[in-house]
Design a protein around this motif. Structure first.
Motif, PDB file in Angstrom:
ATOM      1  N   ALA A  90    -104.093  17.346 -55.907  1.00 27.48           N
ATOM      2  CA  ALA A  90    -103.740  16.157 -56.679  1.00 27.48           C
ATOM      3  C   ALA A  90    -102.520  16.413 -57.560  1.00 27.48           C
ATOM      4  O   ALA A  90    -101.653  15.540 -57.714  1.00 27.48           O
ATOM      5  N   GLU A  91    -102.439  17.598 -58.143  1.00 31.01           N
ATOM      6  CA  GLU A  91    -101.283  17.957 -58.979  1.00 31.01           C
ATOM      7  C   GLU A  91     -99.991  17.883 -58.171  1.00 31.01           C
ATOM      8  O   GLU A  91     -98.966  17.408 -58.664  1.00 31.01           O
ATOM      9  N   GLN A  92    -100.029  18.353 -56.917  1.00 36.25           N
ATOM     10  CA  GLN A  92     -98.835  18.327 -56.071  1.00 36.25           C
ATOM     11  C   GLN A  92     -98.343  16.904 -55.841  1.00 36.25           C
ATOM     12  O   GLN A  92     -97.142  16.662 -55.698  1.00 36.25           O
ATOM     13  N   HIS A  93     -99.284  15.956 -55.780  1.00 37.73           N
ATOM     14  CA  HIS A  93     -98.934  14.559 -55.520  1.00 37.73           C
ATOM     15  C   HIS A  93     -98.770  13.749 -56.809  1.00 37.73           C
ATOM     16  O   HIS A  93     -98.535  12.541 -56.742  1.00 37.73           O
ATOM     17  N   LYS A  94     -98.953  14.435 -57.954  1.00 38.82           N
ATOM     18  CA  LYS A  94     -98.831  13.759 -59.256  1.00 38.82           C
ATOM     19  C   LYS A  94     -99.875  12.633 -59.400  1.00 38.82           C
ATOM     20  O   LYS A  94     -99.587  11.577 -59.975  1.00 38.82           O
ATOM     21  N   TRP A  95    -101.066  12.877 -58.853  1.00 43.63           N
ATOM     22  CA  TRP A  95    -102.165  11.936 -59.041  1.00 43.63           C
ATOM     23  C   TRP A  95    -102.875  12.215 -60.357  1.00 43.63           C
ATOM     24  O   TRP A  95    -102.917  13.352 -60.824  1.00 43.63           O
ATOM     25  N   LYS A  96    -103.442  11.183 -60.940  1.00 41.80           N
ATOM     26  CA  LYS A  96    -104.280  11.333 -62.134  1.00 41.80           C
ATOM     27  C   LYS A  96    -105.721  11.545 -61.684  1.00 41.80           C
ATOM     28  O   LYS A  96    -106.189  10.879 -60.759  1.00 41.80           O
ATOM     29  N   THR A 130    -118.384  14.047 -59.641  1.00 45.50           N
ATOM     30  CA  THR A 130    -117.820  12.767 -59.215  1.00 45.50           C
ATOM     31  C   THR A 130    -116.568  12.496 -60.034  1.00 45.50           C
ATOM     32  O   THR A 130    -116.571  12.674 -61.258  1.00 45.50           O
ATOM     33  N   ALA A 131    -115.496  12.074 -59.353  1.00 42.95           N
ATOM     34  CA  ALA A 131    -114.223  11.853 -60.052  1.00 42.95           C
ATOM     35  C   ALA A 131    -113.448  10.724 -59.402  1.00 42.95           C
ATOM     36  O   ALA A 131    -113.685  10.366 -58.243  1.00 42.95           O
ATOM     37  N   ILE A 132    -112.520  10.186 -60.167  1.00 43.83           N
ATOM     38  CA  ILE A 132    -111.576   9.192 -59.658  1.00 43.83           C
ATOM     39  C   ILE A 132    -110.219   9.860 -59.526  1.00 43.83           C
ATOM     40  O   ILE A 132    -109.754  10.526 -60.450  1.00 43.83           O
ATOM     41  N   PHE A 133    -109.589   9.688 -58.367  1.00 43.78           N
ATOM     42  CA  PHE A 133    -108.215  10.133 -58.147  1.00 43.78           C
ATOM     43  C   PHE A 133    -107.345   8.880 -58.083  1.00 43.78           C
ATOM     44  O   PHE A 133    -107.581   8.008 -57.249  1.00 43.78           O
ATOM     45  N   GLU A 134    -106.349   8.810 -58.967  1.00 49.50           N
ATOM     46  CA  GLU A 134    -105.487   7.636 -59.047  1.00 49.50           C
ATOM     47  C   GLU A 134    -104.042   8.037 -58.752  1.00 49.50           C
ATOM     48  O   GLU A 134    -103.563   9.049 -59.260  1.00 49.50           O
ATOM     49  N   GLY A 135    -103.367   7.231 -57.929  1.00 52.71           N
ATOM     50  CA  GLY A 135    -101.970   7.524 -57.625  1.00 52.71           C
ATOM     51  C   GLY A 135    -101.506   6.789 -56.389  1.00 52.71           C
ATOM     52  O   GLY A 135    -102.122   5.814 -55.944  1.00 52.71           O
ATOM     53  N   ASP A 136    -100.428   7.268 -55.823  1.00 53.28           N
ATOM     54  CA  ASP A 136     -99.802   6.609 -54.675  1.00 53.28           C
ATOM     55  C   ASP A 136    -100.507   7.000 -53.379  1.00 53.28           C
ATOM     56  O   ASP A 136    -100.549   8.167 -53.015  1.00 53.28           O
ATOM     57  N   LYS A 137    -101.087   6.008 -52.714  1.00 51.16           N
ATOM     58  CA  LYS A 137    -101.696   6.180 -51.384  1.00 51.16           C
ATOM     59  C   LYS A 137    -102.703   7.331 -51.340  1.00 51.16           C
ATOM     60  O   LYS A 137    -102.714   8.142 -50.416  1.00 51.16           O
ATOM     61  N   VAL A 138    -103.562   7.390 -52.348  1.00 55.61           N
ATOM     62  CA  VAL A 138    -104.529   8.486 -52.434  1.00 55.61           C
ATOM     63  C   VAL A 138    -105.492   8.458 -51.247  1.00 55.61           C
ATOM     64  O   VAL A 138    -105.736   9.470 -50.594  1.00 55.61           O
TER      65      VAL A 138
END
Length: 359
Positions: free
Chosen positions: A137-143, A162-170
């Motif tokens: 996720a860090e590589q893609h700059k996702w939150k 359990t987590a939410i990954f937020e960003g571009d085309k996750v």
């Protein structure tokens, strides 16, 4: 295919004209919808224009080959040698771009990791795989936002997270991670050096968007009646109370708190919207719960999609027969080559099943 591309280009041009209309800016919702449709089309239209430019260049150079002037023919031959090898690859790219897209690809995800067979060792591996996803996720700059986690009895292990990954085309990248992940290695507690096998489950779900409750006037029956209870003389003499029935769902809401019929109606509508939202949210929850169950399975080792073999530094994705002998790097988040291979396989399968569209 090319008829479709021409129609798409015409639509793209029309959207560009709409966006230059000053009156559209006043309607932000419509403007955003038009802008999104235009952005989605842009890569395909640009690729089609590249293809058309190459085709036109080949046609012109072919015509020049009929000239008697040796210099012109030489220029034409050089042009053909440059353009012809580019035509087929660009056409193949267009075919891939025209394949139906997963409507969830642009969405954020909710990801759930749970320990399966293997006890403490499985719990440790949950923590390690989650860490791998965090690095990715860090590589893609996702939150990343952790919603919940349950620690195991040993240091660093997680029974579930359990987590939410937020960003571009996750979702487009992470959807292939759903399933059972098997790990083979010598646990720290193993005194005789034996390799143990454990398993964890991963479920990746597209995050449900906020449900927009659209209530049509034709779907409502609104009745007025006299309020009852305390409130003075006006309570019993004015038709200020409101009862709203949503006909498709037979949801009924009444409100008589206010002396004003308008205010009671506003409150009743707010309650109705909330109730309909709850119904729709529950329906989506049930769909997601069913999808989660089908993805996770039982957590048994036999239902594996991927094996992480630490003694041999090997990752194997059983769905596509992929083997990677750089497991240590994968665990540090270098997951992109594996995901790219899964995407390529998925595209190839879609191309096989959609020959009529790309012909």
């Amino acid at each position: 295919m090319f008829d479709r591309l021409e129609q798409m280009e015409a639509r793209y041009n029309a959207l560009g004209q709409q966006m230059s209309d000053p009156t559209l800016v006043n309607d932000q919702k419509k403007f955003q919808a038009v802008a999104k449709e235009s952005r989605d089309m842009e890569p395909i239209v640009e690729k089609y224009r590249e293809y058309r430019k190459i085709s036109e260049g080949i046609a012109e150079a072919t015509a020049m080959m009929a000239e008697t002037d040796p210099e012109i023919k030489a220029m034409a031959a050089e042009e053909l040698a440059s353009l012809e090898p580019r035509l087929v690859p660009v056409e193949e790219e267009l075919k891939v771009m025209l394949l139906p897209k997963d409507p969830n690809d642009d969405k954020n995800i909710i990801i759930e990791l749970r320990a399966g067979t293997g006890g403490d060792e499985a719990a440790l591996f949950v923590a390690e795989v989650f860490r791998m996803y965090l690095r990715f996720a860090e590589q893609h700059k996702w939150k990343v936002q952790v919603l919940s986690e349950s620690e195991s009895g040993i240091g660093g292990g997680l029974k579930d997270v359990t987590a939410i990954f937020e960003g571009d085309k996750v979702y487009s990248q992470m959807k292939y991670e759903s399933g059972v992940h098997r790990v083979q290695r010598v646990p720290a507690t193993e005194t005789q050096g034996r390799v143990h096998t454990s398993a964890i489950t991963v479920a990746v779900l597209p995050e449900a968007e906020e449900v927009d409750v659209k209530i049509e006037a034709k779907d409502l029956r609104i009745d007025t009646f006299c309020s009852s209870g305390p409130g003075g003389q006006s309570v019993n003499t004015t038709y200020s109370a409101i009862r709203i029935t949503h006909l498709p769902t037979q949801t009924v809401v009444s409100c008589q708190d206010e002396k004003s019929q308008i205010k009671n109606r506003e409150k009743a509508m707010r309650v109705l919207r909330s109730r309909l939202y709850e119904v729709e949210a529950e329906r989506i929850h049930q769909i997601q719960a069913k999808e989660r169950k089908s993805q996770v399975g039982s957590g048994d080792r036999s239902e594996k999609i991927r094996t992480y073999n630490f003694p041999q530094n090997r990752l194997t994705d059983h769905r596509i027969g992929l083997t990677n002998h750089q497991l240590a790097m994968v665990m540090e988040g270098q997951l992109q080559p594996t995901i790219d291979a899964l995407i390529a396989h998925d595209v190839a399968e879609k191309m096989k099943g959609d020959q009529t569209m790309v012909a």
